[in-house]
Design an enzyme around this catalytic site. Structure first.
Site, PDB file in Angstrom:
ATOM      1  N   GLY A  14      -5.209   3.499   6.333  1.00 51.31           N
ATOM      2  CA  GLY A  14      -5.176   4.865   5.399  1.00 51.31           C
ATOM      3  C   GLY A  14      -4.747   4.123   4.711  1.00 51.31           C
ATOM      4  O   GLY A  14      -5.776   4.747   3.808  1.00 51.31           O
TER       5      GLY A  14
ATOM      6  N   GLU B  37       1.533   2.874   1.286  1.00 50.82           N
ATOM      7  CA  GLU B  37       0.843   3.389   2.000  1.00 50.82           C
ATOM      8  C   GLU B  37      -0.023   4.774   1.713  1.00 50.82           C
ATOM      9  O   GLU B  37       0.066   5.185   0.599  1.00 50.82           O
ATOM     10  CB  GLU B  37       2.543   4.181   2.640  1.00 50.82           C
ATOM     11  N   ASP B  38      -0.818   5.330   2.556  1.00 49.40           N
ATOM     12  CA  ASP B  38      -1.925   6.381   2.091  1.00 49.40           C
ATOM     13  C   ASP B  38      -0.369   8.014   2.420  1.00 49.40           C
ATOM     14  O   ASP B  38      -0.571   8.509   1.214  1.00 49.40           O
ATOM     15  CB  ASP B  38      -2.834   6.730   3.370  1.00 49.40           C
TER      16      ASP B  38
ATOM     17  N   ASP C 195       5.128  10.489   6.711  1.00 52.78           N
ATOM     18  CA  ASP C 195       5.026  12.013   7.339  1.00 52.78           C
ATOM     19  C   ASP C 195       6.834  11.788   7.812  1.00 52.78           C
ATOM     20  O   ASP C 195       7.272  12.065   7.212  1.00 52.78           O
ATOM     21  CB  ASP C 195       3.999  11.525   8.517  1.00 52.78           C
TER      22      ASP C 195
ATOM     23  N   ASP D  35      -7.753   9.550   7.817  1.00 50.92           N
ATOM     24  CA  ASP D  35      -9.268  10.202   8.713  1.00 50.92           C
ATOM     25  C   ASP D  35      -7.869  11.022   9.689  1.00 50.92           C
ATOM     26  O   ASP D  35      -7.328  11.125   9.824  1.00 50.92           O
ATOM     27  CB  ASP D  35      -8.955   8.783   9.795  1.00 50.92           C
TER      28      ASP D  35
END
Ligand code: IMP
Ligand code: MG
Length: 181
Positions: free
Chosen positions: A45, A100-101, A104, A160
Protein backbone atom coordinates in the site's frame (compact mmCIF):
# COMPACT_ATOMS: atom_id res chain seq x y z
CA UNK A 1 -15.93 -1.36 -16.18
CA UNK A 2 -14.36 1.85 -14.94
CA UNK A 3 -12.91 2.49 -11.50
CA UNK A 4 -14.67 5.85 -11.40
CA UNK A 5 -18.08 4.13 -11.57
CA UNK A 6 -17.36 2.38 -8.24
CA UNK A 7 -16.56 5.49 -6.22
CA UNK A 8 -19.11 6.81 -3.78
CA UNK A 9 -17.12 9.74 -2.45
CA UNK A 10 -13.69 11.33 -2.61
CA UNK A 11 -12.27 11.63 0.88
CA UNK A 12 -9.02 13.38 -0.07
CA UNK A 13 -8.29 14.74 -3.52
CA UNK A 14 -4.92 14.34 -5.22
CA UNK A 15 -4.33 18.04 -4.57
CA UNK A 16 -5.05 17.74 -0.83
CA UNK A 17 -2.78 14.69 -0.60
CA UNK A 18 0.03 16.48 -2.41
CA UNK A 19 -0.12 19.43 0.01
CA UNK A 20 -0.15 17.23 3.08
CA UNK A 21 2.67 15.01 1.80
CA UNK A 22 4.78 18.12 1.23
CA UNK A 23 4.11 19.30 4.80
CA UNK A 24 5.07 15.91 6.21
CA UNK A 25 8.28 15.89 4.15
CA UNK A 26 9.18 19.34 5.47
CA UNK A 27 8.61 18.23 9.04
CA UNK A 28 10.69 15.07 8.49
CA UNK A 29 13.49 17.09 6.86
CA UNK A 30 13.69 19.33 9.93
CA UNK A 31 13.70 16.39 12.35
CA UNK A 32 16.29 14.41 10.38
CA UNK A 33 18.57 17.31 9.48
CA UNK A 34 22.19 16.16 9.47
CA UNK A 35 21.17 12.50 9.45
CA UNK A 36 20.54 10.06 6.63
CA UNK A 37 17.43 8.04 7.44
CA UNK A 38 16.70 4.60 6.11
CA UNK A 39 13.16 4.89 4.82
CA UNK A 40 11.39 1.53 4.87
CA UNK A 41 8.16 1.48 2.90
CA UNK A 42 5.58 -1.10 3.87
CA UNK A 43 4.32 -2.91 0.77
CA UNK A 44 2.19 -2.89 -1.02
CA UNK A 45 0.00 0.00 0.00
CA UNK A 46 2.74 2.54 0.74
CA UNK A 47 4.53 2.48 -2.63
CA UNK A 48 2.96 5.69 -3.99
CA UNK A 49 3.23 7.54 -0.68
CA UNK A 50 6.92 6.60 -0.39
CA UNK A 51 7.61 7.78 -3.94
CA UNK A 52 5.91 11.14 -3.39
CA UNK A 53 7.22 11.68 0.15
CA UNK A 54 10.83 11.02 -0.80
CA UNK A 55 10.71 13.30 -3.80
CA UNK A 56 9.58 16.11 -1.49
CA UNK A 57 12.21 15.27 1.13
CA UNK A 58 15.23 17.53 1.09
CA UNK A 59 17.57 15.30 3.08
CA UNK A 60 19.48 12.30 1.73
CA UNK A 61 17.60 9.11 2.50
CA UNK A 62 18.10 5.47 1.62
CA UNK A 63 15.03 3.54 0.65
CA UNK A 64 14.01 -0.06 1.07
CA UNK A 65 10.77 -1.99 1.23
CA UNK A 66 9.29 -4.58 3.50
CA UNK A 67 6.12 -6.61 3.23
CA UNK A 68 4.22 -8.06 6.15
CA UNK A 69 0.77 -9.40 6.52
CA UNK A 70 -1.31 -9.40 9.66
CA UNK A 71 -4.08 -11.79 10.40
CA UNK A 72 -6.33 -10.21 12.97
CA UNK A 73 -8.55 -12.64 14.74
CA UNK A 74 -11.64 -11.71 16.67
CA UNK A 75 -10.44 -13.42 19.80
CA UNK A 76 -6.82 -12.32 20.01
CA UNK A 77 -5.86 -8.73 20.53
CA UNK A 78 -2.25 -9.02 19.49
CA UNK A 79 -2.83 -10.53 16.03
CA UNK A 80 -0.33 -12.57 14.11
CA UNK A 81 2.12 -11.05 11.67
CA UNK A 82 4.10 -12.81 8.97
CA UNK A 83 7.07 -11.29 7.17
CA UNK A 84 6.54 -11.78 3.43
CA UNK A 85 9.49 -9.75 2.16
CA UNK A 86 12.39 -8.39 4.15
CA UNK A 87 14.56 -5.33 3.54
CA UNK A 88 17.88 -5.90 1.80
CA UNK A 89 19.80 -3.04 3.45
CA UNK A 90 21.32 -3.36 6.90
CA UNK A 91 19.30 -1.41 9.47
CA UNK A 92 21.78 -1.75 12.33
CA UNK A 93 22.68 1.67 13.78
CA UNK A 94 20.41 3.33 11.21
CA UNK A 95 17.68 5.88 11.81
CA UNK A 96 14.77 3.92 10.41
CA UNK A 97 11.59 5.62 9.24
CA UNK A 98 8.82 3.11 8.60
CA UNK A 99 6.38 4.46 6.03
CA UNK A 100 2.87 3.04 5.89
CA UNK A 101 -0.24 3.91 3.90
CA UNK A 102 -2.78 3.44 6.68
CA UNK A 103 -2.73 2.30 10.28
CA UNK A 104 -5.80 0.42 11.32
CA UNK A 105 -5.40 -1.96 14.29
CA UNK A 106 -1.73 -0.99 14.60
CA UNK A 107 -0.74 -4.67 14.79
CA UNK A 108 1.47 -4.67 11.68
CA UNK A 109 3.32 -1.48 12.51
CA UNK A 110 3.96 -2.24 16.16
CA UNK A 111 5.34 -5.63 15.12
CA UNK A 112 7.57 -4.11 12.42
CA UNK A 113 8.76 -1.39 14.77
CA UNK A 114 9.73 -3.94 17.41
CA UNK A 115 11.55 -6.00 14.78
CA UNK A 116 13.62 -2.97 13.74
CA UNK A 117 14.40 -2.21 17.38
CA UNK A 118 15.46 -5.85 17.94
CA UNK A 119 17.78 -5.53 14.96
CA UNK A 120 19.56 -2.68 16.72
CA UNK A 121 18.43 0.24 14.63
CA UNK A 122 19.53 3.50 16.23
CA UNK A 123 16.01 4.93 16.11
CA UNK A 124 12.68 3.83 14.68
CA UNK A 125 9.90 6.23 13.80
CA UNK A 126 6.67 5.77 11.89
CA UNK A 127 5.08 7.90 9.19
CA UNK A 128 1.63 7.05 7.93
CA UNK A 129 -0.51 8.89 5.46
CA UNK A 130 -3.74 7.82 7.13
CA UNK A 131 -4.69 6.64 10.58
CA UNK A 132 -7.95 5.25 11.92
CA UNK A 133 -7.53 5.84 15.67
CA UNK A 134 -10.90 4.32 16.54
CA UNK A 135 -9.75 0.95 15.17
CA UNK A 136 -6.57 0.67 17.22
CA UNK A 137 -6.02 -2.66 19.02
CA UNK A 138 -2.44 -2.11 20.05
CA UNK A 139 -0.85 1.12 21.08
CA UNK A 140 1.73 2.29 18.61
CA UNK A 141 3.56 5.58 18.69
CA UNK A 142 3.17 7.24 15.29
CA UNK A 143 5.30 10.33 14.82
CA UNK A 144 3.97 11.55 11.47
CA UNK A 145 0.30 11.27 10.50
CA UNK A 146 -1.08 12.72 7.29
CA UNK A 147 -4.77 12.55 8.12
CA UNK A 148 -6.81 10.94 10.86
CA UNK A 149 -9.93 9.38 9.40
CA UNK A 150 -13.09 7.75 10.75
CA UNK A 151 -13.69 4.02 10.48
CA UNK A 152 -14.27 3.93 6.72
CA UNK A 153 -12.64 1.62 4.21
CA UNK A 154 -10.71 3.69 1.69
CA UNK A 155 -8.93 2.95 -1.58
CA UNK A 156 -6.64 4.74 -3.98
CA UNK A 157 -3.19 6.33 -3.71
CA UNK A 158 -1.71 2.84 -3.30
CA UNK A 159 -4.50 1.34 -1.21
CA UNK A 160 -6.61 -1.48 -2.54
CA UNK A 161 -9.75 -3.43 -2.18
CA UNK A 162 -9.06 -6.97 -3.40
CA UNK A 163 -5.96 -5.64 -5.23
CA UNK A 164 -8.00 -3.12 -7.19
CA UNK A 165 -8.16 0.70 -7.11
CA UNK A 166 -4.53 1.23 -6.05
CA UNK A 167 -3.91 3.57 -8.98
CA UNK A 168 -6.74 6.02 -8.23
CA UNK A 169 -5.18 9.45 -7.69
CA UNK A 170 -7.66 10.46 -4.99
CA UNK A 171 -8.38 8.59 -1.75
CA UNK A 172 -11.93 7.37 -2.08
CA UNK A 173 -14.79 5.52 -0.42
CA UNK A 174 -16.32 2.83 -2.60
CA UNK A 175 -19.98 2.25 -3.23
CA UNK A 176 -21.54 -0.35 -0.97
CA UNK A 177 -22.41 -2.60 -3.93
CA UNK A 178 -18.73 -3.06 -4.82
CA UNK A 179 -18.24 -5.21 -1.71
CA UNK A 180 -21.15 -7.48 -2.52
CA UNK A 181 -20.04 -8.08 -6.12
P1 IMP B 1 -3.15 -2.97 10.79
O1 IMP B 1 -2.86 -1.56 11.25
O2 IMP B 1 -2.13 -3.95 11.20
O3 IMP B 1 -4.54 -3.39 11.14
O4 IMP B 1 -3.12 -3.04 9.21
C1 IMP B 1 -2.97 -1.97 8.39
C2 IMP B 1 -3.04 -2.47 6.98
O5 IMP B 1 -4.37 -2.91 6.68
C3 IMP B 1 -2.75 -1.35 6.01
O6 IMP B 1 -1.40 -1.26 5.69
C4 IMP B 1 -3.59 -1.74 4.82
O7 IMP B 1 -2.88 -2.61 4.00
C5 IMP B 1 -4.77 -2.45 5.41
N1 IMP B 1 -5.91 -1.53 5.56
C6 IMP B 1 -6.47 -1.10 6.71
N2 IMP B 1 -7.48 -0.25 6.49
C7 IMP B 1 -7.56 -0.13 5.14
C8 IMP B 1 -8.41 0.66 4.27
O8 IMP B 1 -9.30 1.42 4.68
N3 IMP B 1 -8.18 0.52 2.94
C9 IMP B 1 -7.20 -0.28 2.44
N4 IMP B 1 -6.39 -1.01 3.21
C10 IMP B 1 -6.57 -0.93 4.55
MG1 MG C 1 -0.09 -1.05 4.21
Amino acid sequence: MKYSDDIMQVMFSAEQIKCRVRELAQQIAVDYAGRRPLVVGVLKGAWIFVADLLRELDVPADVDFICASSYGSGTSTSGEVTLLKDITLDCRKRDVLLVEDIIDSGVTLSWLKQMMIDRKSRSVNIATLLSKPSRRKVDVDVKYVGFEIPDEFVVGYGMDYDERYRTLQDICILKEEVYSK
